[in-house]
Design a protein around this motif. Structure first.
Motif, PDB file in Angstrom:
ATOM      1  N   ARG A  32       0.862  -1.179   0.000  1.00 13.98           N
ATOM      2  CA  ARG A  32       0.000   0.000   0.000  1.00 13.98           C
ATOM      3  C   ARG A  32       0.895   1.225   0.000  1.00 13.98           C
ATOM      4  N   THR A  33       0.639   2.168  -0.890  1.00 19.63           N
ATOM      5  CA  THR A  33       1.349   3.442  -0.883  1.00 19.63           C
ATOM      6  C   THR A  33       0.368   4.510  -0.431  1.00 19.63           C
ATOM      7  N   ALA A  34       0.763   5.262   0.571  1.00 15.44           N
ATOM      8  CA  ALA A  34      -0.108   6.295   1.125  1.00 15.44           C
ATOM      9  C   ALA A  34       0.615   7.634   1.095  1.00 15.44           C
ATOM     10  N   PRO A  35      -0.058   8.697   0.636  1.00 18.89           N
ATOM     11  CA  PRO A  35       0.577  10.013   0.653  1.00 18.89           C
ATOM     12  C   PRO A  35       0.748  10.506   2.086  1.00 18.89           C
ATOM     13  N   VAL A  36       1.755  11.325   2.298  1.00 13.59           N
ATOM     14  CA  VAL A  36       1.935  11.956   3.602  1.00 13.59           C
ATOM     15  C   VAL A  36       1.024  13.176   3.640  1.00 13.59           C
ATOM     16  N   GLU A  37       0.188  13.247   4.654  1.00 16.85           N
ATOM     17  CA  GLU A  37      -0.730  14.370   4.811  1.00 16.85           C
ATOM     18  C   GLU A  37      -0.142  15.344   5.820  1.00 16.85           C
ATOM     19  N   LEU A  38       0.220  16.523   5.328  1.00 13.55           N
ATOM     20  CA  LEU A  38       0.826  17.537   6.189  1.00 13.55           C
ATOM     21  C   LEU A  38      -0.267  18.278   6.958  1.00 13.55           C
ATOM     22  N   PRO A  39      -0.010  18.593   8.230  1.00 14.86           N
ATOM     23  CA  PRO A  39      -1.011  19.311   9.020  1.00 14.86           C
ATOM     24  C   PRO A  39      -1.110  20.767   8.577  1.00 14.86           C
ATOM     25  N   ASP A  40      -2.282  21.360   8.791  1.00 10.81           N
ATOM     26  CA  ASP A  40      -2.456  22.787   8.513  1.00 10.81           C
ATOM     27  C   ASP A  40      -1.677  23.597   9.534  1.00 10.81           C
ATOM     28  N   LEU A  84      -5.244  -2.002   3.863  1.00  4.87           N
ATOM     29  CA  LEU A  84      -5.591  -2.337   2.481  1.00  4.87           C
ATOM     30  C   LEU A  84      -6.167  -1.111   1.790  1.00  4.87           C
ATOM     31  N   PRO A  85      -5.943  -0.960   0.493  1.00  2.00           N
ATOM     32  CA  PRO A  85      -6.426   0.227  -0.216  1.00  2.00           C
ATOM     33  C   PRO A  85      -7.939   0.393  -0.139  1.00  2.00           C
ATOM     34  N   ASP A  86      -8.387   1.646  -0.097  1.00  2.15           N
ATOM     35  CA  ASP A  86      -9.822   1.935  -0.132  1.00  2.15           C
ATOM     36  C   ASP A  86     -10.403   1.438  -1.441  1.00  2.15           C
ATOM     37  N   GLY A  87     -11.659   1.042  -1.410  1.00  2.00           N
ATOM     38  CA  GLY A  87     -12.332   0.609  -2.620  1.00  2.00           C
ATOM     39  C   GLY A  87     -12.059  -0.832  -3.004  1.00  2.00           C
ATOM     40  N   THR A  88     -11.343  -1.569  -2.176  1.00  5.11           N
ATOM     41  CA  THR A  88     -11.080  -2.974  -2.465  1.00  5.11           C
ATOM     42  C   THR A  88     -11.858  -3.842  -1.481  1.00  5.11           C
TER      43      THR A  88
END
Length: 140
Positions: free
Chosen positions: A69-77, A91-95
């Protein structure tokens, strides 16, 4: 005296690595028993990473990776922090995939903005019981 050198035809050079620290695994703790066949995993990253590659295998040596699974890093505001907590489904969403009951091993590696990868994180283990539910549930 004729001295010949025994030089291999191919030199095995490891790929260049990103010098940023790999993701730090947070949860589920090793050897925690999860309650879902689609567990959520948590880890912390530094702001220099753009994404994280997660690997899940049935053996600690990752001889056969079962799920990735590859997940983007979500930077905080509001600015940068030293480490950024992240939480994603294993597991990836939508599967419709689910992790089979039994022991699972997981690890992560970061991907820097230049595309280079960090070293692998530590390897942690969790267990999926036979009576686990199918939907993701948050881990603490």
């Amino acid at each position: 005296m004729d001295a010949t050198l025994d030089v291999p035809d191919v030199i095995d050079v490891p790929p260049p690595r990103c010098t940023v620290a790999p993701p730090r695994l947070v949860a589920p703790l090793s050897p925690y028993r999860v309650v879902s066949q689609r567990p959520l995993v948590r880890y912390a990253v530094t702001q220099q990473l753009r994404s994280v590659e997660l690997e899940f295998a049935r053996t600690r040596d990752f001889a056969r990776v079962v799920h990735t699974r590859t997940a983007p890093v979500e930077l905080p505001d509001g600015g940068a922090t030293a480490t950024i907590p992240q939480m994603v489904s294993a597991l990836p969403d939508g599967t419709e995939q689910q992790l089979a009951p039994g022991a699972w091993f997981w690890r992560a590696r970061g991907v820097c903005s230049d595309g280079l990868r960090t070293e692998d994180s530590a390897t942690w283990q969790f267990r999926v019981p036979a009576n686990a539910v199918g939907e993701p549930l948050a881990v603490r």
